[in-house]
Design an enzyme around this catalytic site. Structure first.
Site, PDB file in Angstrom:
ATOM      1  N   LYS A 114      -2.037 -11.349  10.943  1.00  0.00           N
ATOM      2  CA  LYS A 114      -3.104 -12.272  10.550  1.00  0.00           C
ATOM      3  C   LYS A 114      -4.454 -11.557  10.619  1.00  0.00           C
ATOM      4  CE  LYS A 114      -5.150 -16.622  12.126  1.00  0.00           C
ATOM      5  NZ  LYS A 114      -5.785 -16.906  13.394  1.00  0.00           N
ATOM      6  N   CYS A 168      -1.377 -13.438  24.887  1.00  0.00           N
ATOM      7  CA  CYS A 168      -1.084 -14.470  23.887  1.00  0.00           C
ATOM      8  C   CYS A 168      -0.496 -13.782  22.655  1.00  0.00           C
ATOM      9  CB  CYS A 168      -2.381 -15.192  23.524  1.00  0.00           C
ATOM     10  SG  CYS A 168      -2.308 -16.081  21.964  1.00  0.00           S
ATOM     11  N   HIS A 194     -14.633 -14.658   8.004  1.00  0.00           N
ATOM     12  CA  HIS A 194     -13.990 -13.611   7.192  1.00  0.00           C
ATOM     13  C   HIS A 194     -13.258 -14.291   6.036  1.00  0.00           C
ATOM     14  CE1 HIS A 194     -10.135 -14.660   8.977  1.00  0.00           C
ATOM     15  NE2 HIS A 194     -10.524 -14.314  10.191  1.00  0.00           N
ATOM     16  N   CYS A 209      -5.033 -19.620  26.981  1.00  0.00           N
ATOM     17  CA  CYS A 209      -5.576 -18.592  26.076  1.00  0.00           C
ATOM     18  C   CYS A 209      -6.909 -19.116  25.562  1.00  0.00           C
ATOM     19  CB  CYS A 209      -4.631 -18.301  24.907  1.00  0.00           C
ATOM     20  SG  CYS A 209      -5.436 -17.291  23.622  1.00  0.00           S
ATOM     21  N   HIS A 222     -11.026 -17.467   6.566  1.00  0.00           N
ATOM     22  CA  HIS A 222     -11.725 -18.757   6.669  1.00  0.00           C
ATOM     23  C   HIS A 222     -12.156 -19.237   5.284  1.00  0.00           C
ATOM     24  CE1 HIS A 222     -12.792 -16.725  10.631  1.00  0.00           C
ATOM     25  NE2 HIS A 222     -11.970 -17.701  10.972  1.00  0.00           N
ATOM     26  N   HIS A 260      -3.317 -13.779  19.814  1.00  0.00           N
ATOM     27  CA  HIS A 260      -4.540 -12.999  19.994  1.00  0.00           C
ATOM     28  C   HIS A 260      -4.335 -11.615  20.618  1.00  0.00           C
ATOM     29  CE1 HIS A 260      -6.353 -16.972  19.267  1.00  0.00           C
ATOM     30  NE2 HIS A 260      -7.334 -16.264  18.772  1.00  0.00           N
ATOM     31  N   LYS A 281     -11.157 -11.340  13.159  1.00  0.00           N
ATOM     32  CA  LYS A 281     -12.320 -10.582  13.609  1.00  0.00           C
ATOM     33  C   LYS A 281     -12.025  -9.923  14.945  1.00  0.00           C
ATOM     34  CE  LYS A 281     -16.133 -10.627  12.203  1.00  0.00           C
ATOM     35  NZ  LYS A 281     -16.886  -9.771  11.264  1.00  0.00           N
ATOM     36  N   CYS A 297      -7.154 -19.213  21.676  1.00  0.00           N
ATOM     37  CA  CYS A 297      -6.541 -20.405  21.063  1.00  0.00           C
ATOM     38  C   CYS A 297      -7.143 -21.685  21.617  1.00  0.00           C
ATOM     39  CB  CYS A 297      -5.041 -20.464  21.335  1.00  0.00           C
ATOM     40  SG  CYS A 297      -4.081 -19.160  20.585  1.00  0.00           S
TER      41      CYS A 297
HETATM   42  N1  MSP Z   1     -11.712 -24.680  15.592  1.00  0.00           N
HETATM   43  C1  MSP Z   1     -10.325 -24.647  15.301  1.00  0.00           C
HETATM   44  C2  MSP Z   1      -9.948 -25.754  14.331  1.00  0.00           C
HETATM   45  C3  MSP Z   1     -10.291 -27.139  14.771  1.00  0.00           C
HETATM   46  S1  MSP Z   1      -9.863 -28.315  13.572  1.00  0.00           S
HETATM   47  C4  MSP Z   1     -10.018 -29.757  14.341  1.00  0.00           C
HETATM   48  C5  MSP Z   1      -9.969 -23.302  14.681  1.00  0.00           C
HETATM   49  N2  MSP Z   1     -10.960 -22.606  14.152  1.00  0.00           N
HETATM   50  S2  MSP Z   1     -10.842 -21.159  13.512  1.00  0.00           S
HETATM   51  O1  MSP Z   1     -12.175 -20.817  13.104  1.00  0.00           O
HETATM   52  O2  MSP Z   1     -10.194 -20.269  14.426  1.00  0.00           O
HETATM   53  O3  MSP Z   1      -9.874 -21.262  12.303  1.00  0.00           O
HETATM   54  C6  MSP Z   1     -10.171 -22.105  11.243  1.00  0.00           C
HETATM   55  C7  MSP Z   1      -9.174 -21.962  10.142  1.00  0.00           C
HETATM   56  O4  MSP Z   1      -9.213 -20.654   9.598  1.00  0.00           O
HETATM   57  C8  MSP Z   1      -7.733 -22.220  10.564  1.00  0.00           C
HETATM   58  O5  MSP Z   1      -7.103 -23.081   9.634  1.00  0.00           O
HETATM   59  C9  MSP Z   1      -7.105 -20.855  10.499  1.00  0.00           C
HETATM   60  O6  MSP Z   1      -5.758 -20.935  10.161  1.00  0.00           O
HETATM   61  C10 MSP Z   1      -7.898 -20.232   9.364  1.00  0.00           C
HETATM   62  N3  MSP Z   1      -7.761 -18.794   9.397  1.00  0.00           N
HETATM   63  C11 MSP Z   1      -8.222 -17.934  10.344  1.00  0.00           C
HETATM   64  N4  MSP Z   1      -7.751 -16.687  10.052  1.00  0.00           N
HETATM   65  C12 MSP Z   1      -7.005 -16.740   8.922  1.00  0.00           C
HETATM   66  C13 MSP Z   1      -6.330 -15.824   8.135  1.00  0.00           C
HETATM   67  N5  MSP Z   1      -6.281 -14.557   8.443  1.00  0.00           N
HETATM   68  N6  MSP Z   1      -5.717 -16.282   7.007  1.00  0.00           N
HETATM   69  C14 MSP Z   1      -5.787 -17.587   6.618  1.00  0.00           C
HETATM   70  N7  MSP Z   1      -6.408 -18.474   7.337  1.00  0.00           N
HETATM   71  C15 MSP Z   1      -6.979 -18.098   8.521  1.00  0.00           C
HETATM   72  O7  MSP Z   1      -8.806 -22.949  14.671  1.00  0.00           O
END
Ligand code: MSP
Length: 519
Positions: free
Chosen positions: A305, A155, A21, A130, A24, A158, A308, A133
């Site tokens: 936040k 959590c 989304h 969790c 990311h 989540h 999905k 997480c």
């Molecule tokens: N797989 C772990 C990271 C491992 S790094 C060694 C993870 N993955 S994630 O797909 O859940 O998140 C990846 C990144 O996307 C994180 O930095 C997270 O903060 C960011 N974001 C996910 N949702 C977000 C928002 N709504 N806003 C900004 N960033 C967001 O965590």
């Protein structure tokens, strides 16, 4: 800022349980802008992104979809995560998957070393886990569930129930590194940024560090623990190592020495993993700690936040298909102070697109190119006798160049863009005041017209260089229209105002076309 110095930047690696989304994409774009900016300043830049594919979360999603976790990951990487890089125009140097062999065998190598050196022991653990997480939670990190989860502990991130686990695990003696971590935060105050993130990390470590469970034995989707194949490596321990396995750890010492240490860009939700666990792991292995960890804020929807799992995710293509990738990149980095949370709104995006990109920058570029065509048949004029007002523009160019680079060096991307925008505004003001169209009416003003358009042309070229990390597509088009030599991405951004002018301009279509309502 040093010619030839090395700048290695990473994004978190993304879980492949679902499609991306805009939250990311935000992380990706921010890292990409920093990488492009440093690359254009002559630094030996390396940017890494990738996917996190092991662990229970992915396993469960795959199982629920009736495929193996590897099949699921392959599909998501090919159909969603690699295409994301195209969608938002990321120029990464490498893409690592935790299922890559180069990664798996060196995770084992790293772990074996820690084991051989006495940093790992066997223990038992009971706690709330969790899966969202992929982390054991303290009681203080849990809240009472609501709705279908009423009466259960969920959590806080989540809003889903946690699971009480009791397992025999291998543990990393992380507590032994608390003092060294505190010394690191003290000696390198910029190690964790921004300041608020640093304070949170310092007080977390001060309050006492426990050892870390680093293996799981109730499922097998992960890297096998080398001395005990009935366990797989804890997904975070595995994932963090991507930052070193991607640059030759364990196999290519030269490459490793050339790239490491990295700057890590992460969302604030995963700051502790990067600013506490990761440096402790590196210390245990006798490796250098990262240069720094920057925790950016979240994109919020309704104050929460975007995610999905909460069905608030917006797909990046929903924005880029109408506004384009440049506008996506610009909007999120310009509208949100980097490091703070920000809310997305279609109204704000449309308003900034129209006012700042279409009218502010795009229109300025088109007008200047069109006037050189109209009044000089496309031949780039030279400034004949610059006056104070013309020299003032050159001064704003220099200031925008210096100030933006200085801000980028501190990861203050929004400040860098704001510094460049002073030049956009100054040039628009200059053209309004100098009225080249009025000068063009009287041949007696010919020299003045040459000076004014030469000044405006130069300013627009400086803008092209300064904005190329943020707006790579538009600035490439503009560079061609300016008739300037080489490509815009080859121009030194830390000396943007010194670019070499061209001889003839081409034509330029609207860089940011008007978007009709409902499109
Ligand atoms: N797989 C772990 C990271 C491992 S790094 C060694 C993870 N993955 S994630 O797909 O859940 O998140 C990846 C990144 O996307 C994180 O930095 C997270 O903060 C960011 N974001 C996910 N949702 C977000 C928002 N709504 N806003 C900004 N960033 C967001 O965590």
């Amino acid at each position: 800022m040093a010619d030839g110095s090395s700048f290695y930047i990473t994004t978190p690696i993304f879980y492949v349980n679902d499609v991306p989304h805009i939250g990311h994409a935000y992380t990706e774009v921010a890292a990409d802008v920093l990488a492009r900016w440093h690359r254009q300043a002559g630094e030996r830049t390396w940017s890494l992104t990738g996917t996190d594919e092991h662990g229970q979360k992915i396993l469960r999603t795959a199982t629920a979809n009736g495929v193996t976790p590897k099949e699921w990951a392959d599909k998501l990487v090919a159909e969603a995560w690699k295409p994301l890089l195209e969608t938002v125009d990321i120029a990464n140097d490498d893409f690592i998957r935790t299922t890559d062999e180069r990664h798996e065998r060196n995770v084992q190598r790293f772990l074996q070393k820690l084991y051989d050196d006495g940093h790992i022991y066997t223990g038992e653990y009971e706690g709330y886990y969790c899966v969202g997480c992929e982390e054991y939670k303290q009681q203080s990190e849990l809240v009472d569930g609501t709705g279908e989860y009423a009466g259960q502990l969920v959590c806080a991130i989540h809003s889903k129930p946690v699971e009480l686990l009791h397992e025999k695990n291998y543990f990393f003696r992380m507590s032994a590194f608390a003092d060294r971590l505190l010394a690191l935060y003290e000696e390198q105050p910029g190690f964790v940024q921004p300041e608020s993130a640093r304070n949170e990390v310092v007080s977390f470590v001060r309050s006492g560090l426990s050892d870390l469970s680093i293996s799981r034995s109730t499922f097998d989707w992960g890297v096998k623990v080398p001395w005990d194949e009935s366990h797989v490596v804890y997904v975070w321990f595995d994932a963090l190592l991507n930052y070193v396995t991607a640059v030759g750890y364990g196999e290519d010492d030269e490459e490793f020495a050339r790239r490491w240490p990295a700057h890590h860009l992460v969302g604030k939700d995963i700051l502790r993993f990067h600013a506490v666990i990761w440096p402790a792991m590196l210390m245990a292995a006798g490796l250098e700690v990262p240069r720094g960890v920057f925790g950016h804020g979240w994109l919020l929807v309704g104050g929460e936040k975007m995610s999905k799992s909460k069905l608030t995710g917006i797909a990046p293509e929903q924005i880029t298909s109408t506004f384009g990738s440049d506008a996506f990149r610009y909007y999120f980095l310009r509208a949100i102070s980097f490091g703070q949370d920000g809310s997305f709104s279609w109204e704000d995006l449309s308003a900034r697109y129209q006012a700042e990109l279409a009218n502010g920058f795009g229109n300025l570029a088109s007008r200047v190119i069109a006037m050189v065509n109209r009044y000089f048949e496309g031949a780039v004029p030279a400034a004949v006798a610059p006056t104070d007002v013309d020299l003032a523009i050159a001064e704003v160019e220099r200031r925008a160049t210096d100030a933006s680079w200085e801000a980028i060096d501190r990861f203050a991307i929004h400040e860098a863009i704001a510094a460049v925008w002073e030049l956009v505004d100054a040039l628009n003001g200059y053209i309004t005041e100098q009225e080249p169209w009025a000068l063009a009416k009287d041949p007696a003003n010919r020299e003045r017209l040459e000076t004014v358009l030469a000044t405006a042309y130069h300013g627009v070229g400086t803008l092209a260089v300064l904005l190329s990390p943020v707006l790579p597509k538009a600035t490439a088009k503009l560079w061609t229209a300016l008739g300037a030599p080489g490509s815009v991405q080859e121009q030194r951004i830390d000396r943007a105002h010194e670019w070499t002018v061209g001889e003839r301009v081409g034509t330029l279509e609207a860089l940011f076309p008007r978007i009709e309502a409902g499109e």
